[in-house]
Design an enzyme around this catalytic site. Structure first.
Site, PDB file in Angstrom:
ATOM      1  N   ASP A  81       0.825  -1.208   0.000  1.00 57.33           N
ATOM      2  CA  ASP A  81       0.000   0.000   0.000  1.00 57.33           C
ATOM      3  C   ASP A  81       0.859   1.258   0.000  1.00 57.33           C
ATOM      4  OD1 ASP A  81       0.812  -0.852   2.570  1.00 57.33           O
ATOM      5  OD2 ASP A  81      -0.693   0.402   3.542  1.00 57.33           O
ATOM      6  N   GLU A 139      -0.642  -1.899   5.240  1.00 59.25           N
ATOM      7  CA  GLU A 139       0.225  -1.827   6.417  1.00 59.25           C
ATOM      8  C   GLU A 139       0.108  -0.484   7.111  1.00 59.25           C
ATOM      9  OE1 GLU A 139       3.373  -0.771   8.938  1.00 59.25           O
ATOM     10  OE2 GLU A 139       3.267   0.096   6.928  1.00 59.25           O
TER      11      GLU A 139
END
Length: 395
Positions: A81, A139
């Site tokens: 991400d 995350e």
């Protein structure tokens, strides 16, 4: 096999860089990484592996590489991400998604692991065990993706998990490690202080929420200075104080938001207890009412000492031209949801240095000008490759 693997990785260095640049141009925010996840899944099409998609609470992907012989089972994890940051670098592959940037290196994490995984797939007949490639979503934003992937049960059969993070702490070629507590845990707090509004000329007829809130900001710092041992690590940051109003009006209520960091579970418990105690005292001392939201996000990341010693040994004995130095680094102040894997399995999460060439004061992760030396991609792939070979005793 070890030499063959390293030669394969060297021959695919440019591919790693190409993948990293594509991902860097096309970043997606946590829990919204649909196209990134599709790109990762497409990479494994036609390969002799099992691919599980939408694992956990988002777009997590777990790829199972079954070796040609029975044995232990390990996981290799990389996150994918990006962050809500407007990129300020001058690279030709700058983000095409305005306000979204791979400012933490997750593009590089994914790129190295895709190529390493493909090489391991081609060599799997010689692997005495199973490797699960964990492409993890989200995350950056609690509750994160790691905890939900673990809760899905797809990793229950693993013995150990390994991961890396690119950090501009040294030049490319340096690999760092740290045993024990290695990354901070973190918590989020939000406090609404409800007083009674009034006119600035008549404070006796009101109850000023700003005064009570300001007292809390100051008092909270005494938790760190007076409630923790000098040998413990803790940080309380009040990053938001919503007290805007009119200059001659006493505020009815204010809202504060804070970020809390700690290096051990004991410190975590102490800080939480003391914050709640201060809030109760605030209500009594100032006659206000308080609404506290206190959420423990990620736990401290604990690197298993025995496993970390093994990893350091594998890397120090690599004798590789691209891994120039392996050394112990201090614990790091950021937080990482790899900590959830490390809670369940004896794990090691280590550092790949990536300071750009010629730069003496690099921009750290999460900065709009964060950049890396792309030589670190091959270093990451080789370092994790050496760990795999050492773990399975593949010479």
């Amino acid at each position: 096999m070890r030499n063959i693997l390293m030669e394969m990785l060297e021959s695919r260095k440019e591919e790693m860089i190409e993948i990293r640049r594509y991902l860097h141009e096309n970043p997606e925010l946590s829990f919204k990484e649909k196209k990134t996840a599709q790109y990762i899944s497409d990479f494994y099409k036609g390969k002799d592996v099992e691919v599980q998609s939408n694992v956990g609470n988002g777009y997590g992907i777990v790829v199972t590489i079954k070796g040609g012989k029975p044995g232990k089972k390990i996981g290799l994890r990389a996150d994918f991400d990006a962050l809500p940051i407007v990129e300020e670098t001058d690279v030709p592959f700058k983000s095409k998604n305005e306000g979204v940037m791979h400012a933490c290196g997750h593009d590089a994490h994914t790129a190295y692991l895709l190529v390493l995984a493909d090489c391991l797939i081609q060599l799997k007949a010689d692997i005495p065990g199973t490797i699960k490639i964990i492409h993890q979503h989200a995350e950056e934003v609690p509750p994160g993706g790691a905890k939900s992937i673990i809760e899905s049960g797809v990793l229950d059969d693993l013995d150990n998990i390994f991961g890396i993070h690119l950090l501009p702490i040294d030049s490319a070629g340096v690999v760092g490690y740290h045993a024990g507590y290695s990354f901070n845990g973190r918590a989020y707090m939000k406090l609404k202080v409800q007083g009674r509004g009034g006119h600035g000329s008549s404070p006796h007829l009101a109850n000023d929420a700003i005064v009570a809130g300001a007292h809390f900001v100051t008092a909270a710092q005494t938790i760190i200075s007076r409630r923790l041992s000098p040998f413990d690590i803790g940080v309380i940051t009040i990053g938001s104080f919503d007290g805007k109003g009119t200059f001659n009006v006493i505020k009815d209520s204010v809202e504060l938001e804070g970020d809390i960091r700690y290096m051990t579970v004991e410190t975590k418990a102490t800080i939480e207890k003391e914050v709640k105690r201060l809030v109760k005292g605030l209500e009594e001392e100032f006659g206000v009412t308080c609404e506290l939201t206190y959420t423990n996000d990620y736990p401290p990341l604990y690197n298993d000492p025995e496993m970390t010693e093994k990893v350091a040994g594998f890397l120090k004995n690599a004798n590789d031209k691209d891994i120039k130095e392996v050394k112990e680094f201090p614990a790091m102040p950021p937080s990482e949801d790899f900590a959830y894997y490390a809670e369940k399995f004896p794990s090691c999460f280590f550092y790949i240095a990536c300071t750009p060439k010629g730069v003496t004061k690099p921009y750290f992760n999460h900065h709009p000008k964060f950049d890396i030396d792309e030589d670190a991609l091959l270093v990451a792939a080789k370092a994790v490759g050496y760990v795999v070979c050492g773990y399975f005793k593949l010479d």
